[in-house]
Motif scaffolding. Structure first.
Motif, PDB file in Angstrom:
ATOM      1  N   GLU A 214      26.507  56.118  83.559  1.00 27.89           N
ATOM      2  CA  GLU A 214      25.872  55.439  84.687  1.00 27.89           C
ATOM      3  C   GLU A 214      25.691  53.947  84.448  1.00 27.89           C
ATOM      4  N   ASP A 215      25.864  53.486  83.188  1.00 25.72           N
ATOM      5  CA  ASP A 215      25.691  52.074  82.867  1.00 25.72           C
ATOM      6  C   ASP A 215      27.014  51.302  82.819  1.00 25.72           C
ATOM      7  N   LEU A 216      28.126  51.936  83.200  1.00 26.42           N
ATOM      8  CA  LEU A 216      29.432  51.287  83.053  1.00 26.42           C
ATOM      9  C   LEU A 216      29.562  50.033  83.915  1.00 26.42           C
ATOM     10  N   SER A 217      28.922  50.015  85.084  1.00 28.36           N
ATOM     11  CA  SER A 217      28.997  48.810  85.925  1.00 28.36           C
ATOM     12  C   SER A 217      28.342  47.624  85.235  1.00 28.36           C
ATOM     13  N   TYR A 218      27.245  47.888  84.507  1.00 32.20           N
ATOM     14  CA  TYR A 218      26.603  46.810  83.743  1.00 32.20           C
ATOM     15  C   TYR A 218      27.545  46.284  82.667  1.00 32.20           C
ATOM     16  N   PHE A 219      28.197  47.198  81.941  1.00 31.49           N
ATOM     17  CA  PHE A 219      29.082  46.772  80.862  1.00 31.49           C
ATOM     18  C   PHE A 219      30.311  46.044  81.396  1.00 31.49           C
ATOM     19  N   ALA A 220      30.763  46.406  82.590  1.00 28.32           N
ATOM     20  CA  ALA A 220      31.885  45.688  83.196  1.00 28.32           C
ATOM     21  C   ALA A 220      31.511  44.213  83.392  1.00 28.32           C
ATOM     22  N   SER A 221      30.312  43.969  83.922  1.00 28.10           N
ATOM     23  CA  SER A 221      29.853  42.583  84.120  1.00 28.10           C
ATOM     24  C   SER A 221      29.678  41.863  82.785  1.00 28.10           C
ATOM     25  N   TYR A 222      29.178  42.603  81.793  1.00 26.95           N
ATOM     26  CA  TYR A 222      28.943  41.996  80.480  1.00 26.95           C
ATOM     27  C   TYR A 222      30.257  41.514  79.867  1.00 26.95           C
ATOM     28  N   PHE A 223      31.280  42.364  79.898  1.00 29.08           N
ATOM     29  CA  PHE A 223      32.533  41.993  79.248  1.00 29.08           C
ATOM     30  C   PHE A 223      33.325  40.977  80.061  1.00 29.08           C
ATOM     31  N   VAL A 224      33.172  40.973  81.368  1.00 29.13           N
ATOM     32  CA  VAL A 224      33.778  39.902  82.170  1.00 29.13           C
ATOM     33  C   VAL A 224      33.179  38.557  81.764  1.00 29.13           C
ATOM     34  N   GLY A 225      31.886  38.558  81.468  1.00 27.59           N
ATOM     35  CA  GLY A 225      31.235  37.331  81.019  1.00 27.59           C
ATOM     36  C   GLY A 225      31.764  36.825  79.694  1.00 27.59           C
TER      37      GLY A 225
ATOM     38  N   PRO B 283      38.663  54.330  79.565  1.00 29.51           N
ATOM     39  CA  PRO B 283      39.497  53.902  80.693  1.00 29.51           C
ATOM     40  C   PRO B 283      38.681  53.546  81.933  1.00 29.51           C
ATOM     41  N   GLU B 284      37.555  54.272  82.143  1.00 31.20           N
ATOM     42  CA  GLU B 284      36.736  53.987  83.330  1.00 31.20           C
ATOM     43  C   GLU B 284      36.171  52.576  83.291  1.00 31.20           C
ATOM     44  N   LEU B 285      35.830  52.103  82.101  1.00 26.03           N
ATOM     45  CA  LEU B 285      35.297  50.753  81.979  1.00 26.03           C
ATOM     46  C   LEU B 285      36.402  49.724  82.204  1.00 26.03           C
ATOM     47  N   ARG B 286      37.574  49.976  81.677  1.00 23.28           N
ATOM     48  CA  ARG B 286      38.700  49.072  81.910  1.00 23.28           C
ATOM     49  C   ARG B 286      38.997  48.973  83.407  1.00 23.28           C
ATOM     50  N   ALA B 287      38.940  50.117  84.104  1.00 24.70           N
ATOM     51  CA  ALA B 287      39.166  50.106  85.551  1.00 24.70           C
ATOM     52  C   ALA B 287      38.071  49.325  86.269  1.00 24.70           C
ATOM     53  N   GLY B 288      36.822  49.492  85.821  1.00 24.92           N
ATOM     54  CA  GLY B 288      35.714  48.753  86.423  1.00 24.92           C
ATOM     55  C   GLY B 288      35.852  47.249  86.236  1.00 24.92           C
ATOM     56  N   ILE B 289      36.336  46.828  85.053  1.00 25.44           N
ATOM     57  CA  ILE B 289      36.552  45.394  84.792  1.00 25.44           C
ATOM     58  C   ILE B 289      37.651  44.859  85.706  1.00 25.44           C
ATOM     59  N   ARG B 290      38.749  45.626  85.865  1.00 27.22           N
ATOM     60  CA  ARG B 290      39.827  45.191  86.750  1.00 27.22           C
ATOM     61  C   ARG B 290      39.330  45.053  88.183  1.00 27.22           C
ATOM     62  N   GLN B 291      38.517  46.011  88.622  1.00 24.84           N
ATOM     63  CA  GLN B 291      37.984  45.956  89.981  1.00 24.84           C
ATOM     64  C   GLN B 291      37.100  44.728  90.171  1.00 24.84           C
TER      65      GLN B 291
ATOM     66  N   GLU C 294      19.938  53.378  65.527  1.00 26.25           N
ATOM     67  CA  GLU C 294      21.394  53.379  65.576  1.00 26.25           C
ATOM     68  C   GLU C 294      21.967  54.754  65.281  1.00 26.25           C
ATOM     69  N   GLU C 295      21.173  55.617  64.647  1.00 30.01           N
ATOM     70  CA  GLU C 295      21.632  56.980  64.411  1.00 30.01           C
ATOM     71  C   GLU C 295      21.669  57.795  65.701  1.00 30.01           C
ATOM     72  N   LEU C 296      21.081  57.256  66.779  1.00 31.23           N
ATOM     73  CA  LEU C 296      21.031  57.967  68.047  1.00 31.23           C
ATOM     74  C   LEU C 296      22.124  57.499  68.997  1.00 31.23           C
ATOM     75  N   THR C 297      23.100  56.756  68.466  1.00 30.90           N
ATOM     76  CA  THR C 297      24.085  56.124  69.339  1.00 30.90           C
ATOM     77  C   THR C 297      24.909  57.136  70.129  1.00 30.90           C
ATOM     78  N   ARG C 298      25.135  58.317  69.575  1.00 29.02           N
ATOM     79  CA  ARG C 298      25.916  59.307  70.311  1.00 29.02           C
ATOM     80  C   ARG C 298      25.003  60.034  71.278  1.00 29.02           C
ATOM     81  N   LEU C 299      24.999  59.592  72.504  1.00 25.81           N
ATOM     82  CA  LEU C 299      24.112  60.169  73.504  1.00 25.81           C
ATOM     83  C   LEU C 299      24.629  61.533  73.947  1.00 25.81           C
ATOM     84  N   GLU C 300      23.699  62.454  74.117  1.00 25.97           N
ATOM     85  CA  GLU C 300      24.070  63.727  74.696  1.00 25.97           C
ATOM     86  C   GLU C 300      24.191  63.553  76.206  1.00 25.97           C
ATOM     87  N   GLY C 301      24.747  64.554  76.877  1.00 25.97           N
ATOM     88  CA  GLY C 301      24.837  64.471  78.315  1.00 25.97           C
ATOM     89  C   GLY C 301      26.048  63.658  78.748  1.00 25.97           C
ATOM     90  N   ASP C 302      25.929  62.961  79.876  1.00 29.70           N
ATOM     91  CA  ASP C 302      27.056  62.260  80.478  1.00 29.70           C
ATOM     92  C   ASP C 302      27.216  60.888  79.832  1.00 29.70           C
TER      93      ASP C 302
END
Length: 317
Positions: free
Chosen positions: A273-284, A295-303, A222-230
């Motif tokens: 790159e995993d936002l589409s997965y999380f969109a499906s998860y939260f819709v569930g 905001p990108e995840l909120r937009a993905g959920i709306r879509q 859990e100490e690695l939660t802040r991912l480097e990169g994108d």
């Protein structure tokens, strides 16, 4: 010292020394060399893998495969070990598949008949339900050995979108909902990532020098939660029902916080790159979760919701 006790201590000693002479053992156990030779012969007949070396510097050495000394189990302890291993039987892949089967056979074969009868009765009344998965994970042992030995692997990894080679340094493997996952440092993304083990198509040692990750393990991941990169920061509010759903079907977002009233929140850094997965998860999760960031995840959920609405509002032909 009785012979039985001497043999048990001898197993421990040869495992520890790995290489020894008969005289060394005779001096340590205060017996004659003839007695030690007889004891070593008995150990060999019991299956201890001893190898005799001749010459001026000869002696004995134990081969790579070590044997543990005899361990006395109570009936309930033996049953507990049996069912701990039995709990894994629904998995299509295991890191020690052959060894797991061997352990079960040994425990079952050497138990008294009445204990075997009790286990047969319990086996039909105790189960550890795991979703049956067809996905195979043939590189679990390779990934686990690399994590223990701090080895960089060159892997072929396939997702739904792409397939390619990358170098990773495994931290550990774990299972959830019948699937195996590998937490590893990804040299391509220059950050820690979680990989589906059934998506590895090859895994071989790389020549790249490893990072010093001895202090990083699954216990402190859990100490690695802040991912480097994108990566992006995710925050979602949960109702009591949402908390219960996340506990029943864990979300890969590391931080689940539960309040005194039973509500809670999810927060942590996730790969973009995993936002589409999380969109499906939260819709569930429906109305029991409210994503506030990013905001990108909120937009993905709306879509995704729009697509679902269109699917169920069209006239059926």
């Amino acid at each position: 010292m009785s012979k039985a006790k001497r043999l048990m201590e001898l197993i421990i000693t040869v495992n520890r020394k790995r290489r020894f002479t008969v005289k060394e053992l005779a001096d340590e156990f205060h017996v004659s060399t003839r007695t030690i030779l007889r004891d070593l012969q008995e150990l060999s007949e019991l299956g201890v893998p001893l190898y005799s070396e001749v010459g001026p510097h000869g002696g004995y050495r134990i081969l790579q495969e070590r044997l543990l000394p005899p361990i006395a189990f109570t009936e309930r302890e033996a049953a507990a070990v049996f069912f701990a291993v039995q709990a894994l039987r629904h998995y299509s892949s295991l890191p020690f598949e052959m060894e797991t089967s061997a352990v079960l056979n040994k425990f079952y074969s050497y138990m008294p008949e009445d204990v075997r009868g009790r286990i047969d009765q319990m086996r039909d009344r105790v189960d550890f339900i795991t979703p049956v998965r067809q996905a195979q994970s043939p590189y679990l042992s390779v990934l686990l050995d690399a994590a223990i030995g701090q080895v960089v692997l060159l892997v072929e990894y396939a997702t739904r979108q792409q397939r390619g080679q990358r170098e990773i340094q495994p931290i550990g493997i774990y299972t959830r909902e019948g699937l195996w996952y590998c937490l590893a440092y990804c040299y391509l993304r220059k950050s820690f990532r979680v990989f589906r083990c059934d998506r590895f198509e090859s895994a071989v040692p790389s020549d790249s020098p490893p990072l010093d990750l001895h202090e990083v393990h699954l216990g402190n991941k859990e100490e690695l939660t802040r991912l480097e990169g994108d990566s992006v920061y995710l925050y979602a509010e949960l109702s009591q029902e949402g908390v219960e759903a996340c506990e029943a079907d864990p979300c890969p977002v590391p931080g689940l916080h539960v309040r005194h009233d039973g509500t809670g929140c999810l927060e942590g850094y996730v790969a973009r790159e995993d936002l589409s997965y999380f969109a499906s998860y939260f819709v569930g999760l429906g109305k029991h979760a409210a994503v506030l960031q990013p905001p990108e995840l909120r937009a993905g959920i709306r879509q995704l919701l729009s697509e679902l609405m269109a699917q169920y509002t069209e006239e059926q032909s």
